[in-house]
Design an enzyme around this catalytic site. Structure first.
Site, PDB file in Angstrom:
ATOM      1  N   GLU A 274       0.966  -1.173  -0.226  1.00  0.00           N
ATOM      2  CA  GLU A 274      -0.005  -0.053  -0.018  1.00  0.00           C
ATOM      3  C   GLU A 274       0.920   1.376  -0.026  1.00  0.00           C
ATOM      4  OE1 GLU A 274      -2.705   2.798   0.212  1.00  0.00           O
ATOM      5  OE2 GLU A 274      -3.336   0.627  -0.115  1.00  0.00           O
ATOM      6  N   THR A 318      -6.332   2.463  -5.228  1.00  0.00           N
ATOM      7  CA  THR A 318      -6.081   0.990  -4.891  1.00  0.00           C
ATOM      8  C   THR A 318      -6.743   0.040  -5.944  1.00  0.00           C
ATOM      9  OG1 THR A 318      -5.235   1.264  -2.899  1.00  0.00           O
ATOM     10  CG2 THR A 318      -5.772  -0.742  -3.134  1.00  0.00           C
ATOM     11  N   HIS A 435      -0.663   3.067   4.830  1.00  0.00           N
ATOM     12  CA  HIS A 435      -1.670   3.976   4.460  1.00  0.00           C
ATOM     13  C   HIS A 435      -1.702   5.552   4.881  1.00  0.00           C
ATOM     14  CE1 HIS A 435      -5.496   5.483   3.015  1.00  0.00           C
ATOM     15  NE2 HIS A 435      -5.699   4.372   2.099  1.00  0.00           N
ATOM     16  N   ASP A 496       1.073  -0.117  -5.080  1.00  0.00           N
ATOM     17  CA  ASP A 496      -0.105   0.267  -5.807  1.00  0.00           C
ATOM     18  C   ASP A 496      -0.192   1.527  -6.354  1.00  0.00           C
ATOM     19  OD1 ASP A 496      -0.556   1.334  -3.415  1.00  0.00           O
ATOM     20  OD2 ASP A 496      -2.622   0.789  -3.524  1.00  0.00           O
ATOM     21  N   HIS A 497       0.350   2.512  -5.759  1.00  0.00           N
ATOM     22  CA  HIS A 497       0.391   4.195  -6.158  1.00  0.00           C
ATOM     23  C   HIS A 497       0.944   4.830  -5.074  1.00  0.00           C
ATOM     24  CE1 HIS A 497      -2.307   4.929  -2.773  1.00  0.00           C
ATOM     25  NE2 HIS A 497      -3.434   3.944  -3.353  1.00  0.00           N
TER      26      HIS A 497
END
Length: 726
Positions: A274, A318, A435, A496-497
């Site tokens: 994440e 996500t 996160h 993911d990003h």
């Protein structure tokens, strides 16, 4: 105050007196509310939207006027009320509604560095966690200024300091005001088109639309686009698929014989890191590695690692990353494909492909609710056999963050389910501890790791949660080795990003050895790199691959490593190991990057020198036009496929359409299904291979929330272990 007022020049007194008198009329009150709403919007542009990255006096002018027309138009609606109570009540309610929308847009931007679309609004329940996650969003000290005017106006109305005018305004005059609002909007659009031609037809990215048109018109335009997309989907015909098929066939990149089939028959575990960015790999803070274990994987000869791998997500964040990885197609131009289309979308995704080609079982492990990003419905349509969501785990107390079960606990608590999966299996883990806002309990932090002192709590916390994530992954790998799964498992790890917003780049720059005063859009683009590590035990000829690629390329890469050709499927990515692949990486917002050049919001950059190309040669311009055309075509093909749900018309050789109704993710059904399969004499699950003996005791974690004593298995895994042990 009286003495001060007496000393004011007479013309100031007159202006003040007339202004007070005007506010006591309906028209004056309307003008006041419009002015306040415009000022709040401009305040938001500066304080929270980074002044929309305006770069010229002309753009500044457009930014200053773009809130005027929309607010004039909308706030004129209560003027139609004849009754004074309805007028003033309606004006206050509408002003509060517009303020609420503006503020929600601000909070959304702080979290996602993007502007809220209609799809996000319509699918809010799919991306919100009942308010729990909202507590993780940051609130700034100036936020009260967005609401203070409403409180003051309400007090002045209730105390009659502002008198309520009983005289209604003529209907013709109201229409004149609304026409004036429309005129300002049209003039704004015409002026914007001078600076950015074809703004509405090309639509660039959302920041451009907000910069030139304003928040309100952008949302209205986005609503129109949402409606037209739904109509397009209804009218789609099978023959529209032919163009997409032709494009995919022409752009297929074959296997690399050096690596094709190197992981054939192995289990596949995908670990979704994440918000994890490439710059954290090999990074040292105060002399300590942030991610020592991931670094060891990254440099292992058994790993194929990529240092020019980019995330390609849009507003779906996500969920877009999952879609890119699983289907090799892009997310939507606005909103989340999972949330908007996931209920009845036709997918030809990794779990179904691997199951039908090589008999893989499948599962997803994630410590959040099943409804988040509409995953329960999407995973059924993708063909996932098991969805082990937050409902399966003990998430009470400090075991969870706002986004779900902590990573160390997720990996450990998944063991009773993982060991019951039939091999080979395809399993995905979605981590959450890294996160935003990157906060974990003190007890979870490594006391020996000292983070940065950058001036940004997000960046300082980010390295702490990076370190925690690294420890969690190491514990999981240790379990794989202790349990015997490791040698027969390919593990794919990817970010993911982005995790650090562009607005925090001034704090991050010095840590990366950059001058914050010389930070550019290209630097921001380079930060969109995320790690991709494909670890295959026994590979020996791995290494760091410098090819440019993105998340859309992962599915065919995995398939080819497993010895499964992706040629028959509609996938827009290319095998990252193929010698005939293109290195044009296309972003969701139509930007692109190659080893030599990058296009960012229409500006071309030289990726080697880091400089803008303002006066390209004819040959360069031809190349840039070619790259942009290719990027536009790739996105258009993917959008056509997904928005029209064209895969419902496509039946590749050996692929049977997924029957979502065949999957039941209830806890009782899942436990019974896994247990029954492992009791079968032909079972290939790990627990069957161990003669029914669980491997839970092989998992060692230093997570403070859990007891590592093997005798505590039943309490550590309440529900799961008990069901399997009965």
């Amino acid at each position: 105050m009286k003495n001060v007022f007496k000393n004011l020049p007479s013309f100031v007194k007159q202006i003040f007196t007339k202004s007070c008198q005007a506010i006591n009329t309906r028209l004056g009150f309307y003008v006041l509310v419009v002015i306040l709403m415009v000022l709040k919007t401009l305040f938001a542009y500066g304080m929270d939207f980074s002044w929309l990255h305006v770069s010229s006096p002309y753009q500044v002018f457009l930014m200053l006027i773009n809130p005027i027309g929309f607010n004039m138009l909308v706030l004129a609606l209560p003027l139609f009320f004849k009754n004074k109570h309805l007028f003033y009540g309606g004006m206050m309610a509408l002003s509060a509604g517009l303020t609420t929308f503006l503020y929600i847009s601000i909070v959304y931007f702080r979290e996602f560095t993007d502007y809220m679309s209609v799809n996000v609004i319509l699918n809010y329940s799919s991306v919100n966690q009942g308010g729990k996650a909202a507590g993780a969003i940051s609130f700034n000290g100036h936020d009260f200024l967005y609401w203070i005017d409403l409180v003051i106006l309400l007090v002045l109305l209730l105390t009659r300091r502002i008198k309520q005018d009983a005289r209604p305004i003529r209907t013709g005059k109201i229409f004149t005001l609304m026409a004036a609002g429309w005129l300002v909007i049209i003039a704004n659009l015409a002026l914007a088109d001078i600076d950015r031609p074809q703004l509405l037809t090309r639509q660039f990215d959302r920041e451009y639309l907000v910069k030139y048109l304003g928040i309100g018109p952008f949302t209205a335009l986005d609503g129109y686009n949402t409606f037209t997309t739904s109509q397009v989907r209804k009218k789609a015909k099978p023959e529209e698929l032919d163009k997409v098929k032709k494009y995919v066939q022409e752009n297929y990149a074959g296997m690399n014989p050096t690596y094709a089939g190197k992981a054939k028959g192995k289990n596949v575990i995908v670990i979704h890191l994440e918000s994890f960015q490439q710059f954290a790999i090999d990074k040292k803070i105060n002399g300590q590695e942030v991610t020592p274990f991931l670094n060891s994987l990254y440099h292992s000869s058994d790993s194929i690692s990529f240092d020019n791998f980019f995330h390609q997500v849009g507003q779906g964040k996500t969920s877009d990353a999952e879609n890119l990885m699983e289907t090799s197609t892009y997310g939507l131009p606005q909103g989340s494909l999972f949330a908007k289309l996931g209920n009845d979308q036709t997918f030809q995704a990794m779990p179904a492909i691997l199951n039908q080609r090589e008999g893989y079982s499948s599962a997803v492990f994630h410590g959040n609710t099943g409804s988040f990003w509409n995953r329960t419905n999407v995973y059924k349509n993708m063909g996932y056999q098991n969805w082990i969501s937050g409902e399966y785990f003990d998430t009470a107390g400090k075991k969870s963050t706002a986004w779900g079960l902590k990573d160390k606990l997720l990996f450990k608590d998944s063991v009773p389910y993982l060991e019951h999966l039939q091999q080979p299996f395809y399993a995905k883990y979605i981590t959450v501890s890294n996160h935003i806002p990157y906060e974990i309990d003190k007890d979870d932090q490594d006391p020996n790791f000292q983070t940065t002192n950058s001036g940004s709590k997000y960046i300082d916390n980010y390295f702490v949660t990076n370190h925690y994530l690294d420890q969690a992954v190491k514990e999981f790998f240790d379990y794989l080795k202790n349990s015997g799964l490791y040698d027969n498992t390919m593990v794919v790890l990817y970010g993911d990003h982005f995790g650090i917003n562009n607005s925090d780049s001034k704090y991050l720059a010095p840590i990366l050895g950059k001058d914050p005063d010389n930070w550019t859009d290209l630097d921001n683009e380079n930060l969109q790199r995320t790690p991709l590590i494909i670890h295959v035990p026994g590979l020996k000829n791995g290494g760091i691959n410098h090819t440019y690629g993105g998340e859309v390329d992962v599915a065919p890469t995995i398939e080819h490593l497993l010895g499964i050709s992706s040629e028959r499927y509609i996938q827009f990515g290319q095998d990252l190991l193929s010698t005939s692949r293109s290195q044009l990486v296309v972003m969701r917002n139509k930007d692109w990057i190659t080893p030599e050049y990058a296009s960012i919001s229409g500006t071309i950059w030289d990726t080697k020198s880091g400089q803008k190309i303002t006066d390209p040669t004819p040959e360069q311009q031809k190349l840039f036009n070619k790259y942009q055309a290719e990027a536009n075509e790739k996105l258009a093909m993917s959008d056509s496929l997904n928005q029209k749900n064209l895969l419902r018309f496509y039946h590749p050789l050996g692929f049977k359409a997924v029957d979502a109704a065949a999957y039941d993710y209830s806890k009782t059904k899942t436990l019974n299904r896994l247990k029954k399969a492992s009791e079968n004499k032909d079972s290939t699950s790990l627990i069957s291979q161990n003669g029914g003996q669980s491997t839970v005791s092989e998992y060692i974690t230093d997570a403070p929330e859990i007891n590592d004593d093997p005798s505590s298995t039943a309490t550590d895994y309440d529900g799961a272990a008990k069901a399997f042990l009965n």
